[in-house]
Design a protein around this motif. Structure first.
Motif: not given
Lengths: 176, 240
Positions: B176, B78, B20, B76, B65
């Motif tokens: 996460v 991911y 991330l 961002v 995030l």
């Protein structure tokens, strides 16, 4: 004042012991970094002997060197009792090195914020090590680490507060 | 003869793709700028503390995030998706399956039992009640709240409630976990228990944790910290 003397007196109050046993008991209960050195053990015992706080209860002679068994005296018991009852003087840290560094940085036009950042990282690193040690330790270990952790945290609060007031401090320092 | 050793020169670090990463995030709410240039990069399995004073923008940063809030600018990344631009459906799916959330107040559903609360994310993902509850019960045992499974959140202590909430955050085996001041409402002893169990369980499952906190003793459970100040963080490489 070092706590080694009173700790020995207290341990001897539980029962008379040889120097070696005393060292072992001390290490088991109180040693935080490295075990006590024998030199330290016997230097402390001879000081306590001289001051009449302990006495030699028995001397054993065998194949090796002679071994003395130490016992606490009445004066020793009084001494440890007084030590326990006396509060430790809270350390005020009034002129800390860090404060000096921050002011010097401001006076000489260096970035004071970086000094605080570097110190914060160093403190946190130390706190991580203590936190990991706590996870593997027994309750005694945990309490010793907690004591250190709370002190480091107090420093960190000061670092944050100072970081937030750097502009203000900078003005004051220059006006002096 | 000396053996060549692997380079530890910081200028040539092993190139790993972060799990991330955020680059140059900016976010305003009306006239208030919450983030001005916030960046961060997290590896798989890493526990990172996001620190900073109240109002520094750390919670907004966490929300960006996690794909909860869209930044005005920045990216961002991911797992190959730019969360700043991904469609809502993709973001909801990620939040349901790959992200776990834990907040200061557990936000458990008061009408459900603790077990049903923990099983809820699995049920929303289409798992059968029995399998979902079996998984939830296993995790509740791990977090030392097995005994409150049949109770409702209102019947639990604060520490138990937060551990139930932690179990709920972990139940989908997220990659996460976003934790925003997860121990803010607890005393030291209960706070530590929540943190220790949360970080231990995350490490066992290989999950990354982003831990927002202003408390150093909480941050000490992380691998490293990133400090947010006035909506800014130190720069990182890799942004475009």
């Amino acid at each position: 004042m070092s706590s080694l003397g009173p700790a020995f007196l207290g341990l001897l109050e539980t029962r008379p012991q040889h120097g070696y046993d005393l060292k072992r008991a001390y290490d088991e209960h109180f040693a935080t970094k490295s075990p006590l050195a024998y030199g330290q053990v016997y230097a402390t015992l001879s000081r306590l002997l001289k001051n009449g706080l302990v006495e030699v209860a028995a001397t054993e002679t065998g194949s090796g060197p002679e071994r003395k068994r130490y016992a606490v005296t009445d004066a020793g018991v009084t001494d440890v009792e007084q030590w326990l009852g006396r509060p430790e003087s809270p350390e005020p840290y009034l002129q800390s090195t860090l404060y000096t560094k921050v002011v010097l940085a401001l006076l000489t036009g260096r970035p004071a914020e970086e000094i605080l950042d570097v110190q914060r990282a160093e403190h946190l690193q130390q706190m991580r090590a203590l936190t990991r040690r706590k996870a593997d330790g027994d309750l005694g270990d945990q309490l010793i680490c907690d004591h250190a952790l709370f002190h480091l945290e107090a420093d960190l609060r000061w670092l944050d507060l100072t970081a937030a007031r750097l502009d203000e401090l900078s003005g004051e320092v220059r006006d002096r | 003869m000396t053996r060549p050793t692997p380079s530890t020169d910081p200028a040539t670090p092993e190139q790993r793709t972060p799990l991330l990463a955020a680059y140059g995030l900016r976010k305003s709410f009306g006239l208030t700028q919450a983030l001005s240039t916030a960046s961060l990069s997290m590896e798989e399995g890493e526990i990172v503390a996001l620190m900073g004073p109240s109002g520094s923008g750390k919670s907004t940063f966490l929300h960006c995030l996690a794909g909860v809030v869209r930044p005005d600018a920045g990216r961002v990344d991911y797992a190959g998706t730019d969360l700043a631009r991904a469609p809502d459906a993709r973001l909801s799916a990620l939040r349901r399956t790959e992200f776990g959330f834990l907040f200061q107040f557990g936000q458990l559903v008061p009408e459900l039992s603790c077990l049903e609360n923990v099983a809820l994310p699995l049920r929303l993902n289409g798992r059968r009640r029995r399998t979902a509850e079996r998984e939830a019960a296993r995790l509740m045992e791990r977090l030392d709240v097995g005994d409150v499974a049949r109770k409702r959140p209102g019947e639990c202590s604060g520490g138990q409630g937060q551990r139930v909430a932690a179990a709920r955050a972990l139940v989908t085996r997220p990659r996460v976990i976003f934790a925003d001041e997860p121990t803010g409402s607890l005393d030291s002893l209960n706070g530590e228990k929540v943190l220790r169990l949360l970080t231990d369980t995350a490490r066992e499952s290989g999950a990354s944790v982003l831990l927002v906190t202003h408390e150093p003793r909480v941050a000490a459970y992380s691998d490293r910290e990133v400090v947010v100040r006035d909506g800014r963080t130190p720069e990182i490489g890799g942004g475009r």
